[in-house]
Write a protein that holds these residues in place. Sequence first.
Motif, PDB file in Angstrom:
ATOM      1  N   LYS A 120      30.570 -41.215 -15.942  1.00 39.37           N
ATOM      2  CA  LYS A 120      31.807 -41.754 -16.903  1.00 39.37           C
ATOM      3  C   LYS A 120      32.349 -40.365 -17.363  1.00 39.37           C
ATOM      4  CE  LYS A 120      30.514 -46.597 -17.151  1.00 39.37           C
ATOM      5  NZ  LYS A 120      29.952 -47.717 -17.975  1.00 39.37           N
ATOM      6  N   PRO A 121      33.368 -40.537 -17.889  1.00 39.39           N
ATOM      7  CA  PRO A 121      34.082 -39.450 -18.792  1.00 39.39           C
ATOM      8  C   PRO A 121      33.306 -39.527 -20.022  1.00 39.39           C
ATOM      9  CG  PRO A 121      35.956 -40.953 -18.061  1.00 39.39           C
ATOM     10  CD  PRO A 121      34.449 -41.786 -17.758  1.00 39.39           C
ATOM     11  N   LEU A 122      33.012 -38.002 -20.441  1.00 36.80           N
ATOM     12  CA  LEU A 122      31.960 -37.616 -21.467  1.00 36.80           C
ATOM     13  C   LEU A 122      32.699 -36.501 -22.245  1.00 36.80           C
ATOM     14  CD1 LEU A 122      29.026 -38.000 -22.529  1.00 36.80           C
ATOM     15  CD2 LEU A 122      28.456 -36.147 -20.857  1.00 36.80           C
ATOM     16  N   ALA A 123      32.076 -36.701 -23.342  1.00 36.66           N
ATOM     17  CA  ALA A 123      32.407 -35.537 -24.327  1.00 36.66           C
ATOM     18  C   ALA A 123      31.254 -35.081 -24.990  1.00 36.66           C
ATOM     19  CB  ALA A 123      33.538 -35.821 -25.347  1.00 36.66           C
ATOM     20  N   ILE A 124      30.836 -33.769 -25.139  1.00 38.15           N
ATOM     21  CA  ILE A 124      29.758 -33.339 -25.928  1.00 38.15           C
ATOM     22  C   ILE A 124      30.251 -32.753 -27.169  1.00 38.15           C
ATOM     23  CG2 ILE A 124      27.789 -31.785 -25.859  1.00 38.15           C
ATOM     24  CD1 ILE A 124      27.746 -31.979 -22.979  1.00 38.15           C
ATOM     25  N   LEU A 125      29.864 -33.155 -28.267  1.00 33.76           N
ATOM     26  CA  LEU A 125      30.346 -32.639 -29.677  1.00 33.76           C
ATOM     27  C   LEU A 125      29.296 -32.181 -30.441  1.00 33.76           C
ATOM     28  CD1 LEU A 125      31.760 -35.705 -29.181  1.00 33.76           C
ATOM     29  CD2 LEU A 125      33.148 -34.799 -30.720  1.00 33.76           C
ATOM     30  N   HIS A 126      29.564 -31.032 -31.217  1.00 28.48           N
ATOM     31  CA  HIS A 126      28.548 -30.647 -32.184  1.00 28.48           C
ATOM     32  C   HIS A 126      28.210 -31.371 -33.276  1.00 28.48           C
ATOM     33  CE1 HIS A 126      26.552 -27.642 -34.910  1.00 28.48           C
ATOM     34  NE2 HIS A 126      26.692 -26.708 -33.955  1.00 28.48           N
ATOM     35  N   PRO A 127      27.104 -31.656 -33.766  1.00 28.97           N
ATOM     36  CA  PRO A 127      26.573 -32.761 -34.601  1.00 28.97           C
ATOM     37  C   PRO A 127      27.083 -32.535 -36.012  1.00 28.97           C
ATOM     38  CG  PRO A 127      24.621 -31.647 -34.051  1.00 28.97           C
ATOM     39  CD  PRO A 127      25.823 -31.265 -33.056  1.00 28.97           C
ATOM     40  N   GLY A 128      27.171 -31.295 -36.341  1.00 28.71           N
ATOM     41  CA  GLY A 128      27.780 -30.533 -37.516  1.00 28.71           C
ATOM     42  C   GLY A 128      26.838 -31.390 -38.707  1.00 28.71           C
ATOM     43  N   GLU A 129      27.719 -32.035 -39.705  1.00 26.24           N
ATOM     44  CA  GLU A 129      27.017 -32.856 -40.759  1.00 26.24           C
ATOM     45  C   GLU A 129      26.684 -34.192 -40.529  1.00 26.24           C
ATOM     46  OE1 GLU A 129      25.557 -31.200 -43.473  1.00 26.24           O
ATOM     47  OE2 GLU A 129      26.240 -29.198 -42.277  1.00 26.24           O
ATOM     48  N   ARG A 130      27.065 -34.812 -39.404  1.00 22.75           N
ATOM     49  CA  ARG A 130      26.935 -36.248 -39.167  1.00 22.75           C
ATOM     50  C   ARG A 130      25.473 -36.353 -38.928  1.00 22.75           C
ATOM     51  NH1 ARG A 130      31.099 -39.105 -37.546  1.00 22.75           N
ATOM     52  NH2 ARG A 130      29.569 -40.387 -36.138  1.00 22.75           N
ATOM     53  N   LYS A 131      24.777 -37.006 -40.033  1.00 25.14           N
ATOM     54  CA  LYS A 131      23.434 -37.363 -40.176  1.00 25.14           C
ATOM     55  C   LYS A 131      23.235 -38.234 -38.961  1.00 25.14           C
ATOM     56  CE  LYS A 131      23.651 -37.279 -45.074  1.00 25.14           C
ATOM     57  NZ  LYS A 131      24.855 -36.987 -45.355  1.00 25.14           N
ATOM     58  N   PHE A 132      23.680 -39.293 -38.490  1.00 27.27           N
ATOM     59  CA  PHE A 132      23.077 -40.111 -37.372  1.00 27.27           C
ATOM     60  C   PHE A 132      23.103 -39.415 -36.170  1.00 27.27           C
ATOM     61  CE2 PHE A 132      23.199 -43.850 -34.588  1.00 27.27           C
ATOM     62  CZ  PHE A 132      22.333 -44.521 -35.097  1.00 27.27           C
TER      63      PHE A 132
END
Length: 818
Positions: free
Chosen positions: A622-634
């Motif tokens: 499926k369509p997918l994006a990979i993102l940098h987690p940064g400060e997102r704790k979860f």
Amino acid sequence: MIKNYFKTAFRSFWRHKLFTFINIIGLSIGISASIVIYLIAHFDLTFDKFHKDGDRIYRIVTNFSFQGEPGYNSGVPTPAGDAVIKEVPGIVMSAPFFTMYDTKVVVNNEFNAPKTIKNDGQMICADERYFAMFNYTWLKGSAKTSLNQPNQVVLTTNQAKGYFPKLSYDQVIGRQVIYDDSIKTTVTGIVEPFKEHSDFVFHDFISYNTGLTNSILKDNFRMQWNNVNSQSQLFVKLGEAAEPAAVNKALTTMLHKHDKPRPGNSEDLMLEKLSDLHFDNKYYNFDNVRSADKTTLYGLLGIAVFLLLLGCINFINLTTAQASQRAKEIGIRKTLGSNRRQLIFQFLSETFLITLFAVIISVGLTPVILKLFAGFIPPGVEFSLLQQPNLIVFLLLLTLVVSLLSGFYPSLILSGYKPVSVLKNQAQSNSNKTRNAVLRKSLTVTQFVIAQFFIMATILVSKQIHYMLNKDLGFKKDAIVYLSTPTKLMLTNKQPVFMDLVRQLPQIEMISVGGNPPSSGGAQSTVAVYNDGKKEIKMDLEQKYGDANYLKVYHLKLLAGHNLADQDSSTGLIINNTYAKLLGFRNPNDAVGKRILHFEKQKEIVGVVADFHQKSLRSVIKPLAILHPGERKFWNRTFHIALKPQTAGGNEWKTAIAGLEKAWKSVYPEDDFEYHFFDESIARFYESEQQTSTLLSWATGLSILISCLGMLGLAIYTTGQRTKEIGVRKVLGASVTQIVALLSAELLWLILLAFVLVSPVAYYAMHKWMQNFADHTSISWWIFILGGGVMVVATLFTLSFQTVKAAVANPVKSLRSE
């Protein structure tokens, strides 16, 4: 009279000991399988059958369709919990709740010493609506008041004793329980857990308002219509006159009112029956709760029927084959006044006794089988005749059904002989002989069809499992360990410390931090919008989170652009090639630099990775994006660690794990060290298929065994009837090989006929099963040839015991009377 029937039966058994043994063994195998399968089926089919108005309780789930490919989510947009009562006619009660996973629990015991408890994930945020729909027994507190304020919690009796082992229930009320270091709750109620089989095994009920107001939980609740999370569950009760189809239509209308459908995609809310909850594997159930599979369950029932049928076929074949040996007994009985009804009862009583012996043997074998297959049989399945009256009823019915099925036709044949013909040694007319021979051949072909079907199915399932476990999934899966911490608040400060310690270990190649691995059971998606200047392209986009090393650890191939960097944590993302093509970019390089609206923020596509499987091979990419987690704790809580190659016979990985545990305990002393090898996690995707393969292997083995027992019995009888013929042939010059070929030819032709009959049926069944996988192996021609070949070899091996013995016998002995 009855005593005489049984006395005669025992005499017959003793006279034909070998045939009696074959019949009992064949039936006991089928009956043992039936008992175990009945226990499993009864266990699974009784889940959540005890709820009041259970036939009117449904879970609302979300169904997607992406470019014609279906998708399923057990969750709903969080606002739907309140909206369904106002906007959907027919719904009279709603019970939204939010499931919580990987939660650390701290309690103060009677000495006020903090105690950290590992939680199994069976806790939810709920309110009085949940307890109004599902009727728990309250020991302390009440459904109306115990969860109507933030920071309240209700515990089950088991959990209350676990948290506060030396306190009474009265003393537990008012005690504090802390979740994830920041959610401080007060115990306001205690309930008894369900005693019946149920998927609702929650034991901590935090007030729903806590989730709406707490800074940690609030981010996960996401009160947005365009966000679907499997943790946000919604159960409803319909009015007595409500039609589910009309409610389904109204639910979808409500959803589209608040969240307009995307072109090319569809998204609907649907009702799922409470009775289907335990079986519907399309939707994620609850954490650490086993889901059954109806297809597997029906397959088990089919196997039980087939194994019983094989045992019954053996009985019919051997009994009719021996008919002439009992002809004089029947003639004398009729001459002395016995009528046909009495003779039928005599033969049915013999069948009943054999079946009863087989049942007794099976009852003794069942506990052994349950222990032997403990890894396959669902936890909770028990065998106890004294405590399971339904099992006694099942055994009685099984005994009667098998007795009638096995004994009715032979009793009709045997009781139909005419005394005058019998006593003149003309027991069977030519027509009767022909009819009986045709019946035996038909039943034998049926045995071969069943056995060959199992063989072919086993080979194909094994081939598919090998294909799934060895296919290139688009990423590296070997020598990678991942581990997560539930201590969300401590991650931001302590994860760099842990990562530095890990980098110092000589056995570690690289470490990354982020969310789930490339392929995992769970998934998060959101609506992404791309404007190409002419139109807006909206579609659901799955998301993975990982830092700059994420692609390197898993060897994800970058087709265009560059890898994620720290500065991309809020502005950039990487997409997969599937999404790039759906946006209209045939060349991945053309997608780089374009911007999409993601979580209501404009983000730039900085790279495109080659497609990889985000889930098992049952699902499409499926369509997918990979993102940098940064400060997102979860999404910044899982460490992905690549190990260096291990030398042959070395223990570098064992040393590495020990080093990881030491580093973990120095940074997170309150959290358990739990790690997973990524390749083992991939293999767990296919536990169901592996269990199916094991089940089919046993079914195949047992079906071959029963069939071979029947063939051995027929071979013994046939060679006994043709003793003089064999002697004459040997005197006239026939070789041992020719005699063996003569005696075996008939059964080999029957195997060939069974092969012709079963092949199209097996192909159709295999093709239907393969449709469960988006990516699968081929149904090769050699599967059918091998299936038939295995049956031929097993048959020849079985027949050789008797045919070779008959062929090498001295013809003088067989012709002496002549």
